[in-house]
Motif scaffolding. Sequence first.
Motif, PDB file in Angstrom:
ATOM      1  N   UNK A  16       0.813  -1.207   0.000  1.00 54.23           N
ATOM      2  CA  UNK A  16       0.000   0.000   0.000  1.00 54.23           C
ATOM      3  C   UNK A  16       0.844   1.251   0.000  1.00 54.23           C
ATOM      4  N   UNK A  17       0.162   2.366  -0.177  1.00 52.37           N
ATOM      5  CA  UNK A  17       0.844   3.649  -0.260  1.00 52.37           C
ATOM      6  C   UNK A  17      -0.129   4.729   0.197  1.00 52.37           C
ATOM      7  N   UNK A  59      -0.709  14.447   0.445  1.00 51.53           N
ATOM      8  CA  UNK A  59      -1.868  15.318   0.550  1.00 51.53           C
ATOM      9  C   UNK A  59      -3.163  14.560   0.783  1.00 51.53           C
ATOM     10  N   UNK A  60      -3.078  13.270   1.057  1.00 46.59           N
ATOM     11  CA  UNK A  60      -4.269  12.450   1.267  1.00 46.59           C
ATOM     12  C   UNK A  60      -4.066  11.611   2.515  1.00 46.59           C
ATOM     13  N   UNK A  61      -5.057  11.591   3.379  1.00 43.96           N
ATOM     14  CA  UNK A  61      -4.940  10.842   4.626  1.00 43.96           C
ATOM     15  C   UNK A  61      -5.316   9.375   4.470  1.00 43.96           C
ATOM     16  N   UNK A  62      -5.866   9.000   3.332  1.00 46.58           N
ATOM     17  CA  UNK A  62      -6.332   7.634   3.136  1.00 46.58           C
ATOM     18  C   UNK A  62      -5.201   6.747   2.641  1.00 46.58           C
ATOM     19  N   UNK A  63      -5.138   5.537   3.203  1.00 42.04           N
ATOM     20  CA  UNK A  63      -4.180   4.529   2.752  1.00 42.04           C
ATOM     21  C   UNK A  63      -4.815   3.738   1.619  1.00 42.04           C
ATOM     22  N   UNK A  64      -4.070   3.508   0.562  1.00 43.71           N
ATOM     23  CA  UNK A  64      -4.553   2.763  -0.585  1.00 43.71           C
ATOM     24  C   UNK A  64      -3.792   1.452  -0.674  1.00 43.71           C
ATOM     25  N   UNK A  65      -4.511   0.337  -0.597  1.00 41.34           N
ATOM     26  CA  UNK A  65      -3.906  -0.975  -0.803  1.00 41.34           C
ATOM     27  C   UNK A  65      -3.900  -1.272  -2.299  1.00 41.34           C
ATOM     28  N   UNK A  66      -2.714  -1.553  -2.837  1.00 44.40           N
ATOM     29  CA  UNK A  66      -2.545  -1.860  -4.254  1.00 44.40           C
ATOM     30  C   UNK A  66      -3.343  -0.894  -5.122  1.00 44.40           C
ATOM     31  N   UNK A  67      -2.945   0.361  -5.195  1.00 42.98           N
ATOM     32  CA  UNK A  67      -3.672   1.315  -6.043  1.00 42.98           C
ATOM     33  C   UNK A  67      -3.558   1.018  -7.523  1.00 42.98           C
ATOM     34  N   UNK A  68      -2.729   0.025  -7.898  1.00 38.25           N
ATOM     35  CA  UNK A  68      -2.649  -0.371  -9.292  1.00 38.25           C
ATOM     36  C   UNK A  68      -1.517   0.289 -10.042  1.00 38.25           C
ATOM     37  N   UNK A  69      -1.332  -0.107 -11.293  1.00 30.64           N
ATOM     38  CA  UNK A  69      -0.193   0.419 -12.071  1.00 30.64           C
ATOM     39  C   UNK A  69      -0.358   1.874 -12.472  1.00 30.64           C
ATOM     40  N   UNK A  76       4.221   7.662   1.387  1.00 29.26           N
ATOM     41  CA  UNK A  76       4.525   6.751   2.489  1.00 29.26           C
ATOM     42  C   UNK A  76       4.210   5.342   2.024  1.00 29.26           C
ATOM     43  N   UNK A  77       5.199   4.472   2.083  1.00 29.59           N
ATOM     44  CA  UNK A  77       5.059   3.107   1.591  1.00 29.59           C
ATOM     45  C   UNK A  77       4.769   2.168   2.761  1.00 29.59           C
ATOM     46  N   UNK A  78       3.864   1.230   2.561  1.00 26.69           N
ATOM     47  CA  UNK A  78       3.520   0.217   3.547  1.00 26.69           C
ATOM     48  C   UNK A  78       3.869  -1.145   2.966  1.00 26.69           C
ATOM     49  N   UNK A  79       4.679  -1.895   3.697  1.00 24.45           N
ATOM     50  CA  UNK A  79       5.209  -3.140   3.159  1.00 24.45           C
ATOM     51  C   UNK A  79       5.231  -4.213   4.238  1.00 24.45           C
ATOM     52  N   UNK A  80       5.273  -5.456   3.800  1.00 25.68           N
ATOM     53  CA  UNK A  80       5.348  -6.621   4.677  1.00 25.68           C
ATOM     54  C   UNK A  80       6.761  -7.172   4.601  1.00 25.68           C
ATOM     55  N   UNK A  81       7.374  -7.347   5.763  1.00 24.89           N
ATOM     56  CA  UNK A  81       8.732  -7.879   5.804  1.00 24.89           C
ATOM     57  C   UNK A  81       8.995  -8.475   7.178  1.00 24.89           C
ATOM     58  N   UNK A  82      10.081  -9.222   7.270  1.00 25.78           N
ATOM     59  CA  UNK A  82      10.439  -9.844   8.536  1.00 25.78           C
ATOM     60  C   UNK A  82      10.890  -8.816   9.557  1.00 25.78           C
ATOM     61  N   UNK A  83      11.363  -7.670   9.087  1.00 22.51           N
ATOM     62  CA  UNK A  83      11.754  -6.578   9.976  1.00 22.51           C
ATOM     63  C   UNK A  83      11.681  -5.284   9.190  1.00 22.51           C
ATOM     64  N   UNK A  84      11.681  -4.174   9.882  1.00 21.48           N
ATOM     65  CA  UNK A  84      11.612  -2.903   9.171  1.00 21.48           C
ATOM     66  C   UNK A  84      12.976  -2.559   8.571  1.00 21.48           C
ATOM     67  N   UNK A  85      12.939  -1.669   7.600  1.00 21.55           N
ATOM     68  CA  UNK A  85      14.152  -1.363   6.843  1.00 21.55           C
ATOM     69  C   UNK A  85      15.240  -0.767   7.723  1.00 21.55           C
ATOM     70  N   UNK A  86      14.849   0.007   8.742  1.00 16.61           N
ATOM     71  CA  UNK A  86      15.846   0.640   9.597  1.00 16.61           C
ATOM     72  C   UNK A  86      16.698  -0.386  10.340  1.00 16.61           C
ATOM     73  N   UNK A  87      16.177  -1.603  10.537  1.00 14.74           N
ATOM     74  CA  UNK A  87      16.925  -2.646  11.244  1.00 14.74           C
ATOM     75  C   UNK A  87      17.521  -3.673  10.294  1.00 14.74           C
ATOM     76  N   UNK A  88      17.580  -3.367   9.014  1.00 14.14           N
ATOM     77  CA  UNK A  88      18.034  -4.335   8.019  1.00 14.14           C
ATOM     78  C   UNK A  88      19.468  -4.052   7.618  1.00 14.14           C
TER      79      UNK A  88
END
Length: 1216
Positions: free
Chosen positions: A588-589, A593-603, A612-624
């Motif tokens: 998601x992203x 200027x928009x408060x709404x989160x969009x899951x897979x807004x498409x190409x 702001x990017x929302x991602x699934x991972x084993x840990x956050x990027x700051x700890x990678x």
Amino acid sequence: MNIFFNFRGTIVRQIAEDRAVAVMSPPRRSSNSHGDRPSTDPLQKNNSSNSGVILDISTLKMADVDSEVPPLPPRYRFRDLLLGDQAFQNDDRVQVEFYVNENTFKERLKLFFIKNQRSSLRIRLFNFSLKILTCALYILRVSLDNPKEINGNPWDLILWVNRRVPVWAIQVTVALISFLETMLITYLSYKGNIWEQIFQISFILEMINTVPFIITIFWPPLRNIFVPVFLNCWLAKGALENMINDFHRAIQRTHSAMFNQVFILICTLLCLVFTGACGIQHLERAGKNLSLFDSFYFCIVTFSTVGYGDVTPQIWPSQLLVVILICVALVVLPLQFEELAYLWMESQKLGGNYSRHRAQTEKHVVLCVSSLKIDLLMDFLNEFYAHPRLQDYYVVILCPTEIDIQVRRILQIPLWSQRVIYLQGSALKDQDLMRAKMDDAEACFILSSRNEVDRTAADHQTILRAWAAKDFAPNCPLYVQILKPENKFHVKFADHVVCEEEFKYAMLALNCVCPATSTLVTLLVHTSRGQEGQLSPEQWQRTYGRCSGNEVYHIHLSDSKFFGEYDGKSFTYASFHAHKKYGVCLIGVKREDNKSILLNPGPRHIMAATDTCYYINITKEENSAFIFKQEEKHNKGLPVTGLYDAPSRLPVHSIIASMVDQATSYGTVAIDLQNPDPPEESNKLTLPTENGAGSRRPSIAPVLEIADSSAILPCDLLSDQSEDETNQSDEEGSVGSDFVKGYPPNSPYIGSSPTLCHLLPQKAPFCCLRLDKGCTHSSFEDAKAYGFKNKLIIVSAEMAGNGLYNFIVPLRAYYRPRKELNPIVLLLDYPPDNHFLEAICCFPMVYFMAGTIDNLDNLLQCGIIYADNLVVVDKESTMSAEEDYMADAKTIVNVQTMFRLFPSLSIITELTHPSNMRFMQFRAKDCYSLALSKLEKIERDKGSNLAFMFRLPFAAGRVFSISMLDTLLYQSFVKDYMIAITRLLLGLDTTPGSGYLCAMKITEEDLWIRTYGRLFQKLCSSSAEIPIGIYRTESHMFSTSEGKDSYAQSQVSINVEQGAQHRDRGDSWKEKTAHRNSTTSDQSEHPLLRKKSMQWARRLSRKNTKPSSRAERISQQRLNLYRRSERQELSELVKNRMKHLGLPTVGYDEMNDHQNTLSYVLINPPPDTILELNDIVYIIRSDPLAHMPEDSQVGQARSTRNQQDFGTETRDETHL
């Protein structure tokens, strides 16, 4: 103070005249002018004595009453002379003056010495200083005294002392001041009983210590007489106590009773020791002549009950004093200690206060609950302190009940005792909120008591707590848990709100179309490092435990190494390449200027640096940690391993996939990571030959940087004509052709999000919603008569609550294909009311029936043999029990019965307590289940928050507890976006442009894709879908302890028969995409059989492996025969009841079951994960409406509006 009241009207004037007569002297003859009225003595006396309140009546018109009013004071007479009587003809006023009895000299002194807080505090401070000074002068006199200078008998040494003149002068001065102050205070405190004042202990001590010194002024020979000035220490103690009380009154704050009692006890001990030391020292002048220090030493040794005996009194007066002191100590000190112990016990119950200094220097959160259970506490603490930046936070628990014994034991553990503070109090009291320092808290969590019999009352309590917290601390963020959806709008002001029934029913509904959605979401909202099950010899447990560590994180695109290079690229392109390079799944992203989160807004969504990017991972990027291409060269020649099989180099044991060459073109495809050799001809895989003999795999189109409208398949789900034309021949006369799409006209509660759904063109009559009874519109009386094309979904609930509406909406959402809509049957203990029927009568194929799951006839009538899923909702009436964990007893036994009667049915059960899920599908003699039980205990001892995750019913998504979602509210303190993302995944909220969660099944035609990474590319390039996980089912031969033969020991194969619940869903890839190539799967690619499971099970179960014998084989055969006969007996029972009810028995197949399969969820598996037959892939599909032209959207909206010509009046009334 003058207050004027204007009276208008004759009635008010008559009342004023009556009041004036009440304060006048005996009536006299009235005169015509004010000047002729004589002054009255009673009013003058009242003026002089200040009796309280005086009513002065100015110029009252008395037309018919012949009575005289008292004269006004001179100041008002002068005004009358100036203004005359005309000034008051139209202005009748009553003069009221208020006085306080402070005009006399005694009252003024009392105000200064007693009543006024600050002045009395100064007086007592001065008095305390005088007493301390007298004690210091006594010590000075003792140090200067020499008993040898006094000649005479021993009594002279006791009665007379050697007092220096300066010391005597100071003592006399202090005595005079103390005497005068005492007499003045006694006079001001006099209340009519002189003897009560005289016989007070403080007054007697003052007289003993002051009068002898005053007498010495007039009689000089008595200057050296002994005066026990050391007794002033008791007066100093009393003055100090009064001074502290005045100090608290002056600053409007109080210390705790515990502090006051400890202070009094310390002062009492000091006074006893000081009195004993001074008294013994003086009496021993006639004996051993002890010094003051020796006497002090003797008192300490005596009061501590040590008694060395090196210092002892020699004469009987000092010995008598010791006896008196010991008796006093035995009486006074136990009383003080008893009071102190009582206050300590009470303070332990109440919890004391949270320090203001700590609140200002340290960070803390407040947890408000009505009753605190050990499971709730541990879930909160484990999840809250799982985040590194919260390790220094304090948790203040505010609960109205007394602390539980188990909770007290937990809070005494050093891990929690320094960080968790329990306060007994109510959130509705400002004093208790002040104790918890709510105004300084970082957040306030308000949780509902879900075990209450009346859940509505529990919500009302939660609402009041939220209001009280918001009123007391408006700036404190609120995290509120509510039970009923209709009560949610009362706490909409809170920063984060989780409605239990909303999430519960939506999750149970998605479990029917996307298997194990509850497990997927539960694992996502739990904090884990993916270390569970890593020591297990079972491969599925290691993989399942490793993938369970994936969570949702966020980062700004400009700050990210994962996604920073995709600025200006499409969302689909960024998601695929980030997963290929780093193993992270961008889901998601959010625009700046928009408060709404969009899951897979498409190409069509182009990534920007401010996103702001929302991602699934084993840990956050700051700890990678990142391993670049240059570092990979040292490992050249090593076999390529999975993403999580690399050596651990991260703080949280997470390995990010190596970065590929930066020069790689943006159209690169995901190659098979199992084969490290790249294709020779090009980076695009070519198609195989027609006969399948080619060595190359089919190619997959590249994911484009910028969206191409021709590449993305049009997905106009609002256009019903094409679908109707296609299926008209197959489903001619079907009810589905009459469906329309639109928003439900009626919502059962305020605050539900509008969702575009499949609807009926006209509302169904209430009588047609009853499944088991015919009406004038329909004669059907059972599920078989309706002739449904798809399998049924049966929901068993106690009553039709408003939350049940959220079960229907996700299953009737507009993006569900019409031909895949499953009929929904609500099996309710109590018939629904008309308000609920009004809300569901617009949905197609939704019925209800009155009945219970413990009645076989009800189950057969509602069509359980034609059902694919049975959802058993936890009943409110059983949530509370004398023993907490027994609340699920009835549900578990009923589900176990259905599990035995209908083994092919997929039963999804909700439990109150997660620990009870081990009883679901219980097998008492199953070695594998016993091994899983031991594994759960091992993980719990390691401190895992997901110790229950390896239970087979939970891993397969067959059981769920809403308490497992409590962590969603706790995690939102760190991740404020988690509630919004979860609501989007579950379909509770529909944001324009945001995708939705669905699932697809891997068939034999799809096995040519081979790996999850290639599937990711296939979905992104063809239909712009983002996969996030896999639901995998494996066959497993469960063995019992009776049979230990070699045949039952090692059969663990993969992909042998998926459950029937997914049989009719996701037919082939060609139905989803326009261009699909298929080929036969390579026989060599089938998974290998694993042969360690039962050996590991027996090792954990501590079973001694013995060679199989003839007796054991016979026992196993008998057991199989017994099971077969038992199943046949149950089958005959069901068939007989069906015949009795007039139902056909053709659809009942008792032998088709899934008892030898296990299923589990893999969240964001590595790209090289091999796809297997019957895998269910979770995908986030982009919003179909986002790809439609605006004019078509407007046209469809108009057509939908025209088709929905019903229920407009009701919508205006109920849809808020």
